[in-house]
Design a protein around this motif. Structure first.
Motif, mmCIF file in Angstrom:
data_model
loop_
_atom_site.group_PDB
_atom_site.id
_atom_site.type_symbol
_atom_site.label_atom_id
_atom_site.label_comp_id
_atom_site.label_asym_id
_atom_site.label_seq_id
_atom_site.Cartn_x
_atom_site.Cartn_y
_atom_site.Cartn_z
ATOM 1 N N ARG A 70 15.537 -14.841 30.179
ATOM 2 C CA ARG A 70 15.363 -14.319 30.198
ATOM 3 C C ARG A 70 14.923 -12.695 31.389
ATOM 4 O O ARG A 70 14.130 -11.703 30.573
ATOM 5 C CB ARG A 70 13.475 -14.348 30.245
ATOM 6 C CG ARG A 70 13.900 -14.950 28.697
ATOM 7 C CD ARG A 70 12.206 -15.643 28.094
ATOM 8 N NE ARG A 70 12.322 -15.095 26.880
ATOM 9 C CZ ARG A 70 10.648 -14.901 26.574
ATOM 10 N NH1 ARG A 70 9.884 -15.470 26.731
ATOM 11 N NH2 ARG A 70 11.110 -14.309 25.259
ATOM 12 N N THR A 71 15.798 -13.058 32.720
ATOM 13 C CA THR A 71 15.641 -12.543 33.585
ATOM 14 C C THR A 71 16.931 -12.123 33.856
ATOM 15 O O THR A 71 18.130 -13.027 33.644
ATOM 16 C CB THR A 71 14.692 -13.111 34.736
ATOM 17 O OG1 THR A 71 15.966 -14.019 35.403
ATOM 18 C CG2 THR A 71 13.504 -13.182 34.625
ATOM 19 N N ASP A 72 17.266 -11.160 34.772
ATOM 20 C CA ASP A 72 18.481 -10.916 35.301
ATOM 21 C C ASP A 72 18.737 -12.238 36.332
ATOM 22 O O ASP A 72 19.489 -11.312 37.432
ATOM 23 C CB ASP A 72 18.400 -9.226 35.425
ATOM 24 C CG ASP A 72 18.372 -8.577 37.246
ATOM 25 O OD1 ASP A 72 16.630 -9.698 37.461
ATOM 26 O OD2 ASP A 72 18.125 -7.541 37.661
ATOM 27 N N THR A 73 17.999 -12.585 36.674
ATOM 28 C CA THR A 73 18.087 -13.657 38.376
ATOM 29 C C THR A 73 19.842 -13.472 38.342
ATOM 30 O O THR A 73 20.473 -13.675 39.635
ATOM 31 C CB THR A 73 17.743 -15.033 37.539
ATOM 32 O OG1 THR A 73 16.023 -14.477 38.249
ATOM 33 C CG2 THR A 73 17.683 -15.542 39.352
ATOM 34 N N PHE A 74 20.267 -14.581 37.452
ATOM 35 C CA PHE A 74 21.789 -15.305 37.443
ATOM 36 C C PHE A 74 22.994 -13.951 37.114
ATOM 37 O O PHE A 74 24.040 -14.552 36.757
ATOM 38 C CB PHE A 74 21.902 -15.905 36.166
ATOM 39 C CG PHE A 74 21.538 -17.455 37.441
ATOM 40 C CD1 PHE A 74 22.007 -18.023 38.598
ATOM 41 C CD2 PHE A 74 20.075 -17.575 36.966
ATOM 42 C CE1 PHE A 74 21.320 -19.314 39.369
ATOM 43 C CE2 PHE A 74 19.030 -18.558 37.762
ATOM 44 C CZ PHE A 74 19.454 -18.856 39.125
ATOM 45 N N ASP A 75 22.473 -12.557 36.756
ATOM 46 C CA ASP A 75 23.232 -11.650 36.390
ATOM 47 C C ASP A 75 24.375 -10.800 36.941
ATOM 48 O O ASP A 75 25.178 -10.531 36.375
ATOM 49 C CB ASP A 75 22.297 -10.070 35.178
ATOM 50 C CG ASP A 75 22.122 -10.579 34.015
ATOM 51 O OD1 ASP A 75 21.804 -11.244 33.615
ATOM 52 O OD2 ASP A 75 21.310 -9.851 33.283
ATOM 53 N N SER A 76 23.922 -11.190 37.686
ATOM 54 C CA SER A 76 25.756 -10.818 38.931
ATOM 55 C C SER A 76 27.014 -11.644 38.624
ATOM 56 O O SER A 76 27.682 -11.510 39.669
ATOM 57 C CB SER A 76 24.994 -10.153 40.427
ATOM 58 O OG SER A 76 24.541 -11.980 40.832
ATOM 59 N N PHE A 77 26.501 -13.517 38.627
ATOM 60 C CA PHE A 77 27.472 -14.572 38.504
ATOM 61 C C PHE A 77 28.667 -14.238 36.920
ATOM 62 O O PHE A 77 28.003 -13.392 36.039
ATOM 63 C CB PHE A 77 26.949 -15.638 37.812
ATOM 64 C CG PHE A 77 26.011 -15.985 39.800
ATOM 65 C CD1 PHE A 77 26.820 -16.414 40.201
ATOM 66 C CD2 PHE A 77 24.918 -15.941 39.101
ATOM 67 C CE1 PHE A 77 26.739 -17.219 41.405
ATOM 68 C CE2 PHE A 77 24.575 -15.879 40.989
ATOM 69 C CZ PHE A 77 24.872 -16.674 42.121
ATOM 70 N N LEU A 78 29.934 -14.323 37.593
ATOM 71 C CA LEU A 78 30.300 -14.538 36.554
ATOM 72 C C LEU A 78 30.184 -15.354 35.888
ATOM 73 O O LEU A 78 30.711 -16.911 36.371
ATOM 74 C CB LEU A 78 32.127 -14.346 36.819
ATOM 75 C CG LEU A 78 32.334 -12.946 37.927
ATOM 76 C CD1 LEU A 78 33.499 -12.931 38.431
ATOM 77 C CD2 LEU A 78 32.183 -11.939 36.914
ATOM 78 N N MET A 79 30.839 -15.728 33.944
ATOM 79 C CA MET A 79 30.833 -17.283 33.363
ATOM 80 C C MET A 79 31.771 -17.733 33.149
ATOM 81 O O MET A 79 32.913 -16.941 32.590
ATOM 82 C CB MET A 79 30.188 -16.603 32.719
ATOM 83 C CG MET A 79 29.064 -18.061 31.391
ATOM 84 S SD MET A 79 28.611 -17.898 30.070
ATOM 85 C CE MET A 79 28.380 -19.795 30.233
#
Length: 169
Positions: free
Chosen positions: A18-27
């Motif tokens: 629900r937050t952008d905490t891990f958004d900078s990682f690639l999946m």
């Protein structure tokens, strides 16, 4: 490699989905098991995006999709009254973040020496673990970058008030 046990799973899941905490990682890849199994292949299909798309710059420069684009889908799969039976996500630092990380720790390695810096999340049997790792393109006995990456992940978690317990270091 470090293995961490996440102590407050509910709060962690809130940060993850629900937050952008891990958004900078690639999946790189993921799997979610609810009433069926969802398998997620993180390879970017750059032809899908056009230059007008907000995500075009990132997707055109990376081999894998940013978690920011996958997070809403994962949230939709996992939301509801029941917790998933299990899930697993393999995250990698983007090329730019990997270069910055290597430079910030004054490593003897060059970005060309490193295949990836990873963060693996695995939820199973009501337990959530996080493991770290570094993959090299060269052979080296030097583990200083791995130790630095492990410390950076722990600081990242502490800064975001993610409670964890060290399992393996």
């Amino acid at each position: 490699m470090t293995a961490l046990s996440i102590l407050d799973i509910k709060e962690f899941m809130n940060l993850l989905l629900r937050t952008d905490t891990f958004d900078s990682f690639l999946m790189l890849e993921g799997s979610i098991t609810t009433y069926m199994a969802y398998l997620l292949d993180g390879h970017a299909i750059s032809d899908f995006f056009s230059p007008e798309d907000e995500s075009y710059d990132v997707v055109s420069q990376e081999k894998y999709i940013p978690f920011s684009l996958v997070r809403p889908i994962c949230f939709d799969i996992m939301k509801g009254k029941r917790t998933p039976s299990s899930f697993k996500f393999v995250f990698q630092l983007s090329n730019a973040n990997q270069e910055r990380t290597i430079a910030s720790v004054h490593s003897n390695f060059s970005p060309a020496d490193i295949s990836g810096m990873y963060l693996n999340l695995k939820y199973q049997n009501q337990s959530l673990t996080c493991t770290t790792g570094v993959s090299y393109r060269i052979f080296s006995m030097d583990k200083s970058l791995e130790y630095a990456w492990d410390d950076m992940v722990k600081r990242f978690f502490k800064k975001r008030q993610i409670a964890f317990e060290l399992l393996v270091s």
